[in-house]
Design a protein around this motif. Structure first.
Motif, mmCIF file in Angstrom:
data_model
loop_
_atom_site.group_PDB
_atom_site.id
_atom_site.type_symbol
_atom_site.label_atom_id
_atom_site.label_comp_id
_atom_site.label_asym_id
_atom_site.label_seq_id
_atom_site.Cartn_x
_atom_site.Cartn_y
_atom_site.Cartn_z
ATOM 1 N N ALA A 77 0.872 -1.117 -0.063
ATOM 2 C CA ALA A 77 0.128 0.038 -0.148
ATOM 3 C C ALA A 77 0.903 1.367 0.109
ATOM 4 C CB ALA A 77 -1.070 0.034 1.266
ATOM 5 N N ALA A 78 0.170 2.340 0.081
ATOM 6 C CA ALA A 78 0.893 3.798 0.052
ATOM 7 C C ALA A 78 0.229 4.458 1.478
ATOM 8 C CB ALA A 78 0.838 4.464 -1.234
ATOM 9 N N LEU A 79 0.902 5.248 1.873
ATOM 10 C CA LEU A 79 0.777 6.286 2.789
ATOM 11 C C LEU A 79 0.311 7.378 2.314
ATOM 12 C CD1 LEU A 79 2.459 5.299 6.016
ATOM 13 C CD2 LEU A 79 0.150 4.956 5.646
ATOM 14 N N ASP A 80 -0.755 8.192 2.597
ATOM 15 C CA ASP A 80 -0.967 9.854 2.162
ATOM 16 C C ASP A 80 -0.410 10.668 3.394
ATOM 17 O OD1 ASP A 80 -2.606 9.100 -0.063
ATOM 18 O OD2 ASP A 80 -4.391 8.857 1.369
ATOM 19 N N ASN A 81 0.389 11.344 2.858
ATOM 20 C CA ASN A 81 1.146 12.668 3.452
ATOM 21 C C ASN A 81 0.728 13.797 3.248
ATOM 22 O OD1 ASN A 81 2.578 11.021 4.988
ATOM 23 N ND2 ASN A 81 4.537 10.898 3.874
ATOM 24 N N PRO A 82 0.650 14.822 4.140
ATOM 25 C CA PRO A 82 0.077 16.182 3.690
ATOM 26 C C PRO A 82 0.818 16.796 2.546
ATOM 27 C CG PRO A 82 0.233 16.020 6.203
ATOM 28 C CD PRO A 82 0.855 14.738 5.578
ATOM 29 N N SER A 83 2.253 16.370 2.356
ATOM 30 C CA SER A 83 3.213 16.708 1.046
ATOM 31 C C SER A 83 2.749 16.519 -0.068
ATOM 32 C CB SER A 83 4.567 16.344 1.572
ATOM 33 O OG SER A 83 4.719 15.279 1.447
ATOM 34 N N GLY A 84 1.902 15.280 -0.102
ATOM 35 C CA GLY A 84 1.484 14.996 -1.264
ATOM 36 C C GLY A 84 2.320 13.634 -1.649
ATOM 37 N N TYR A 85 3.424 13.245 -1.133
ATOM 38 C CA TYR A 85 4.242 12.226 -1.283
ATOM 39 C C TYR A 85 3.596 11.134 -0.642
ATOM 40 C CZ TYR A 85 8.332 9.190 -0.945
ATOM 41 O OH TYR A 85 8.970 8.022 -0.991
ATOM 42 N N ARG A 86 3.602 9.928 -1.587
ATOM 43 C CA ARG A 86 2.799 8.615 -1.049
ATOM 44 C C ARG A 86 3.869 7.702 -0.971
ATOM 45 N NH1 ARG A 86 -1.810 6.700 -3.733
ATOM 46 N NH2 ARG A 86 -2.627 6.000 -1.529
ATOM 47 N N PRO A 87 4.637 7.370 0.261
ATOM 48 C CA PRO A 87 5.415 6.394 0.222
ATOM 49 C C PRO A 87 4.937 4.944 0.183
ATOM 50 C CG PRO A 87 5.134 7.334 2.543
ATOM 51 C CD PRO A 87 4.456 8.202 1.449
ATOM 52 N N ARG A 88 5.540 4.085 -0.478
ATOM 53 C CA ARG A 88 4.974 2.799 -0.711
ATOM 54 C C ARG A 88 5.461 1.962 0.497
ATOM 55 N NH1 ARG A 88 0.725 1.707 -3.420
ATOM 56 N NH2 ARG A 88 1.701 -0.419 -3.757
ATOM 57 N N TYR A 89 4.807 0.943 1.055
ATOM 58 C CA TYR A 89 5.196 -0.015 1.870
ATOM 59 C C TYR A 89 4.459 -1.315 1.859
ATOM 60 C CZ TYR A 89 0.786 0.793 4.352
ATOM 61 O OH TYR A 89 -0.438 0.733 4.575
ATOM 62 N N PHE A 90 5.043 -2.413 2.432
ATOM 63 C CA PHE A 90 4.655 -3.493 2.671
ATOM 64 C C PHE A 90 4.255 -3.829 4.390
ATOM 65 C CE2 PHE A 90 5.176 -7.985 3.951
ATOM 66 C CZ PHE A 90 4.002 -8.652 3.240
ATOM 67 N N SER A 91 3.345 -4.153 4.602
ATOM 68 C CA SER A 91 2.954 -4.587 5.896
ATOM 69 C C SER A 91 2.396 -5.789 6.255
ATOM 70 C CB SER A 91 1.623 -3.505 6.303
ATOM 71 O OG SER A 91 0.755 -3.728 5.869
ATOM 72 N N MET A 92 2.645 -6.248 7.222
ATOM 73 C CA MET A 92 2.259 -7.632 7.772
ATOM 74 C C MET A 92 1.651 -7.327 9.324
ATOM 75 S SD MET A 92 3.941 -11.342 7.707
ATOM 76 C CE MET A 92 5.176 -11.072 8.587
ATOM 77 N N ILE A 93 0.330 -7.702 9.458
ATOM 78 C CA ILE A 93 -0.010 -7.412 10.824
ATOM 79 C C ILE A 93 -0.252 -9.211 11.536
ATOM 80 C CG2 ILE A 93 -1.905 -6.733 11.964
ATOM 81 C CD1 ILE A 93 -2.414 -4.944 9.659
ATOM 82 N N LEU A 94 -0.024 -9.311 12.614
ATOM 83 C CA LEU A 94 -0.242 -10.937 13.204
ATOM 84 C C LEU A 94 -0.861 -10.317 14.363
ATOM 85 C CD1 LEU A 94 3.553 -11.801 12.650
ATOM 86 C CD2 LEU A 94 1.516 -12.455 11.153
ATOM 87 N N PRO A 95 -1.937 -11.252 14.827
ATOM 88 C CA PRO A 95 -2.782 -11.132 15.944
ATOM 89 C C PRO A 95 -2.042 -11.795 17.181
ATOM 90 C CG PRO A 95 -3.629 -13.167 14.659
ATOM 91 C CD PRO A 95 -2.488 -12.453 13.956
#
Length: 195
Positions: free
Chosen positions: A109-127
């Motif tokens: 996914a990508a994160l929305d930043n106020p600057s308009g830059y959208r850094p891409r990342y991979f996340s894994m969520i474990l319960p």
């Protein structure tokens, strides 16, 4: 997702290690059983621990690489329906789904930043702490993805369908990649060679 997957291979050992440590925990995955030494120092900056709240989550611990992605990721910060609807609705939706189903989740996914830059990342969520109806804690691993040079097009966000299968494929790609080994050549000198 193919180019992102190849970028992710740089971090595959950390991703596989995180999943391996989590899968070897007792069946109810108690948070107190999470051993930082088993995770290893290189992995810790990419992790965050979250506690479930009635209407969201609280970040209890946040690694430095996670906090670099967004100033919203810091110790004590909360993620709730009201806050996350505009900022990170997909990440929040996935955290809630992992807590509800007690099954791991992962996404590009990508994160929305106020600057308009959208850094891409991979996340894994474990319960974690899954002895009740929902997970009371979450372990979040986040790895920034390098921007594709010259790529001005928007990359789609993509959920990983099956985290165990995804981890197995990363492990298979690791075994299939060439390994650097030391070998002896003429005159007894050592050099690196791929086999």
């Amino acid at each position: 997702m193919t180019s992102e997957r190849s970028q992710l291979l740089v971090n595959r050992d950390q991703i596989c290690r995180l999943y391996g440590v989590w899968s070897e925990m007792p069946e109810d995955k108690p948070r107190r059983a999470l051993d930082p030494l088993a995770l290893g120092a290189p992995l810790l900056p990419n992790l965050a621990l979250l506690k479930a709240l009635p209407d969201g989550f609280q970040y209890d611990l946040v690694g430095e690489r996670v906090s670099e992605l967004s100033n919203a990721f810091h110790r004590g910060a909360t993620a709730s329906v009201e806050k996350e609807t505009a900022r990170r609705p997909d990440l929040f939706r996935q955290m809630r789904a992992v807590a509800r189903t007690r099954q791991p989740g992962a996404r590009f996914a990508a994160l929305d930043n106020p600057s308009g830059y959208r850094p891409r990342y991979f996340s894994m969520i474990l319960p974690l702490s899954i002895d009740g109806g929902t997970a009371r804690d979450l372990l979040l691993g986040v790895w920034p993805l390098p921007a594709c040079a010259g790529s001005g097009e928007e990359m789609p966000e993509d959920d990983v369908a099956s985290v165990p299968q995804f981890i197995d494929s990363l492990r298979c790609e690791r075994r299939a990649s060439p390994k650097t080994v030391m070998c002896r050549i003429a005159f007894g000198e050592e050099s690196l060679a791929s086999r």
